[in-house]
Scaffold this active site. Structure first.
Site, PDB file in Angstrom:
ATOM      1  N   LYS A   1       0.854  -1.183   0.000  1.00 38.20           N
ATOM      2  CA  LYS A   1       0.000   0.000   0.000  1.00 38.20           C
ATOM      3  C   LYS A   1       0.900   1.247   0.000  1.00 38.20           C
ATOM      4  O   LYS A   1       1.834   1.334   0.808  1.00 38.20           O
ATOM      5  CB  LYS A   1      -0.877  -0.031   1.263  1.00 38.20           C
ATOM      6  CG  LYS A   1      -2.189   0.682   1.127  1.00 38.20           C
ATOM      7  CD  LYS A   1      -3.178   0.252   2.199  1.00 38.20           C
ATOM      8  CE  LYS A   1      -4.487   0.995   2.032  1.00 38.20           C
ATOM      9  NZ  LYS A   1      -5.556   0.489   2.853  1.00 38.20           N
TER      10      LYS A   1
ATOM     11  N   GLU B   1     -20.191  -4.380  10.124  1.00 35.75           N
ATOM     12  CA  GLU B   1     -21.125  -3.557  10.894  1.00 35.75           C
ATOM     13  C   GLU B   1     -22.239  -4.392  11.506  1.00 35.75           C
ATOM     14  O   GLU B   1     -22.682  -4.118  12.636  1.00 35.75           O
ATOM     15  CB  GLU B   1     -21.707  -2.454   9.996  1.00 35.75           C
ATOM     16  CG  GLU B   1     -20.727  -1.339   9.640  1.00 35.75           C
ATOM     17  CD  GLU B   1     -19.748  -1.699   8.526  1.00 35.75           C
ATOM     18  OE1 GLU B   1     -19.888  -2.792   7.933  1.00 35.75           O
ATOM     19  OE2 GLU B   1     -18.836  -0.900   8.256  1.00 35.75           O
TER      20      GLU B   1
ATOM     21  N   ARG C   1     -26.073  -0.861   6.828  1.00 37.64           N
ATOM     22  CA  ARG C   1     -25.859  -2.293   6.658  1.00 37.64           C
ATOM     23  C   ARG C   1     -26.363  -3.105   7.853  1.00 37.64           C
ATOM     24  O   ARG C   1     -26.639  -4.287   7.732  1.00 37.64           O
ATOM     25  CB  ARG C   1     -24.361  -2.509   6.471  1.00 37.64           C
ATOM     26  CG  ARG C   1     -24.060  -3.834   5.988  1.00 37.64           C
ATOM     27  CD  ARG C   1     -22.691  -3.890   5.395  1.00 37.64           C
ATOM     28  NE  ARG C   1     -22.679  -3.527   4.005  1.00 37.64           N
ATOM     29  CZ  ARG C   1     -21.606  -3.637   3.242  1.00 37.64           C
ATOM     30  NH1 ARG C   1     -20.491  -4.078   3.751  1.00 37.64           N
ATOM     31  NH2 ARG C   1     -21.648  -3.301   1.987  1.00 37.64           N
TER      32      ARG C   1
END
Ligand SMILES: Cc1ncc(C[n+]2csc(CCOP(=O)(O)OP(=O)(O)O)c2C)c(N)n1
Length: 643
Positions: A288, A375, A403
């Site tokens: 990354k 979530e 969600r």
């Protein structure tokens, strides 16, 4: 390796994927370098997901070398790492230079932005299911395109990804899944799957196999009887290890780990996967932030960075005097309450930094839980904790809490469990756009029994609301916007707010504005303007609670004031103004209400909140004009009746 300014860059000559294919393999490292320069330049100026994109430069080039969009389909998970794909599919130049700004490229992929974006996203964990749907549709239609899902390692912390994985082999024989493993979510990736992936990528055996497979594939020209070769390779390289891979257990052929910055290896593996007659997962290891030292050393900061100095990576400093952010005030308050009471716990779904929970994580790690991008689990986990006397606080952005709706209703509210929800980014997330605006939470919460729903007018009231919610017998939901607060001083001791009681800030006899949260300061300005310019007496109420609404105050005012105005940073449908209308209707009170809020449309991304508000008729002058027009209409109606 950069070209001189007068020479056209390779990137500037890429009008679409065909031009990527036309380059000689030896030109690809230069293309990768130019893409990285462009990514850094644009995100340093506009902010954006620089780290994830720097990590997928070679992967995205390789995908476009091997496949042909838009016929073939790429489904990027979250799609925050889709900038390179945008640059290679005809969206460079001014459009990309205005990334995340009004009129420029979105920070995510969107079907209405390009035919090369086969599926839009902004929320995590959707790619595998969507790609599986597309692959199954292809099979049903007897067409032959390839479908490739590109998922980060953190996508595998999402329930939906695992649900899709469970269905791959029963749905299709042809699907390519790229697992882009950089070991980071926004923060360091968490959980058992992250540990498993880490073991694969650091295991000596797997690394030896990785070298074997690379050497094996690169020794054959592309496309030659790859399936036969694969079986030969499997025989030669300790079959049992591959069989034991988690993904093989789900019926996918596992390839990797592959060096995600080795273009040749990537192309060979993709070419192989393209020919497979079973679903394939290619485990690609990427770094990354590759190409920007600051991003490699601080992956969390550069996941989604605010504007920065491209040389040093230093963030552009906020304008001096900018008040602290809501989430920082929340984070400090939660850490303080948790210090005072060990039963207070903080839960995040992979967003410790964004929500302000990092402070709690640092100070009281035993009272902090990062559950990954999960979530639904976060809310159920909190419900379980609450049954045992704990006071969990789920810090989840308004948009991501969508969600966990069933868990909110079925597990928390139905059982009236004392879970506190801190819904950051309620309102607009301007640069991110429709996937990230938190404009629906009031509508989806107002209808749920037992829910106490509130929004503070400033950051001091946010602390009071958190304190109040931690003393409620059932669930409390607090919404607050992204970014800087009002600069209100935080009291040394928070107060318990009387539940369901609004606050009168200004008395008026012509109009009363009922404002919610960050609309309260706007309402005060509007009231002052109407008084000054129109000689109207305008009151302002800080509603505080959307549920329960302060009906007594509302009805007493509605009985004597000719016009009510509601202001909310939320869609009008089912929002705060709707709650006011319902309360008046139930009491058979005919007082007219002018409702100010967001229309029934998905709001696009834009340069700033002010810009977007103006585009949707919500600039302060436009609101004033509407209120004055409504007042004048009422006066002329009254005059007609009086005649
Ligand atoms: C449902 C949901 N929760 C939280 C987020 C916030 N979020 C955006 S990207 C991200 C991490 C993604 O990590 P990974 O998939 O590994 O991709 P990487 O950025 O590392 O390439 C998170 C948590 C989100 N987009 N959607």
């Amino acid at each position: 390796m950069s070209t001189s300014p007068s020479e056209p860059t390779l990137l500037s000559r890429i009008a679409g994927p065909a031009d990527v294919k036309a380059l000689a393999p030896g030109q690809l490292p230069q293309l990768a370098q130019e893409i990285r320069e462009e990514l850094i330049e644009v995100t340093a100026r506009n902010g954006g997901h620089v780290g994830p994109n720097l990590g997928v430069v070679e992967l995205t080039i390789a995908l476009h070398r091997v496949f042909s969009t838009p016929d073939d389909q790429f489904v990027f998970d979250v799609s925050h790492q889709g900038y390179v794909h945008k640059l290679l599919t005809g969206r460079q130049g001014e459009f990309f230079q205005k990334l995340r700004k009004s009129g420029g490229a979105s920070g995510f992929l969107a079907r209405n932005e390009s035919p090369h974006d086969s599926f839009g996203a902004g929320h995590a964990g959707t790619a595998l299911s969507a790609a599986l749907g597309m692959a199954t549709a292809r099979d049903l239609r007897n067409s032959h395109e390839h479908v490739v899902a590109i998922c980060g390692d953190a996508a595998f912390t999402c329930g939906i990804t695992l649900e899709a994985l469970n269905n791959v082999v029963s749905s299709t024989k042809r699907l390519i899944v790229i697992l882009n493993d950089n070991e980071w979510s926004i923060a360091k990736n968490v959980g058992a799957i992250a540990g498993y992936l880490n073991r694969i990528s650091t295991s000596k055996t797997y690394n030896r196999m990785h070298h074997d497979i690379e050497a094996f594939f690169t020794s054959f020209p592309t496309g030659v009887e790859m399936n036969r070769m694969y079986h030969k390779w499997k025989r030669e390289t300790k079959d049992f290890i591959v069989e034991s891979s988690l993904f093989e257990k789900f019926g996918l052929r596992y390839l990797g780990p592959v060096d995600g910055h080795n273009l040749d290896a990537l192309v060979k593996n993709l070419e192989f996967a393209k020919q497979c007659d079973v679903p394939v997962l290619i485990h690609v290891l990427t770094k990354k932030g590759k190409g920007l030292d600051a991003a490699v050393s601080s992956p969390e900061k550069f996941h989604g960075a605010s504007p920065f100095d491209p040389e040093t990576g230093e963030s552009v400093r906020p304008i001096p005097g900018t008040p602290p952010n809501y989430q920082d005030v929340f984070g400090a308050a939660l850490a303080r309450f948790a210090r005072q009471d060990p039963k207070v716990l903080g839960i995040t779904g992979a967003m410790p930094g964004g929500t302000g929970l990092s402070l709690l994580a640092k100070e009281l790690p035993q009272q902090f839980f990062d559950v990954g991008i999960a979530e639904e689990h976060a809310v159920l986990f909190a419900a379980g904790l609450a049954t045992k006397g704990f006071r969990p606080v789920c810090a989840i952005y308004s948009t991501f809490l969508q969600r966990a709706y069933d868990q909110i209703i079925h597990d928390v509210c139905l059982q009236n469990l004392p879970v506190t929800f801190c819904m950051d980014r309620a309102g607009l997330s301007a640069n991110d756009g429709p996937t990230h605006h938190g404009l629906f939470d009031l509508s989806y919460l107002r209808c749920v029994p037992n829910a106490v729903v509130m929004q503070p007018k400033d950051e001091d009231e946010l602390v009071d609301m958190l304190h109040t919610s931690l003393h409620l017998p059932g669930p409390g939901f607090i919404r607050y916007p992204r970014g800087a607060g009002t600069g209100a001083a935080i009291k040394s001791d928070p107060v318990l707010l009387p539940v369901g009681q609004a606050e009168v800030l200004r008395v008026g006899t012509n109009i009363v504005i009922w404002a919610l949260g960050n609309m309260v300061p706007e309402a005060l300005k509007l009231a002052a303007q109407l008084e000054r310019d129109e000689h109207l007496s305008v009151g302002v109420v800080n509603a505080r609670f959307v549920k329960p609404l302060d009906r007594n105050l509302l009805l007493s005012q509605a009985a004597v004031v000719p016009l009510l105005v509601t202001m909310e940073d939320h869609v009008l449908a089912g929002g705060f103004g709707s709650a006011v209308l319902e309360a008046l209707q139930e009491a058979h009170c005919p007082t007219p209400v002018e409702r100010i809020g967001w229309p029934d449309k998905f709001v696009e991304h834009g340069s700033s909140v002010d810009y977007l508000r103006a585009g949707h008729g919500l600039a302060p002058d436009e609101i004033a004009r509407r209120v004055i027009a409504r007042w004048r209409d009422l006066q002329s109606e009254k005059a007609t009746v009086d005649l």
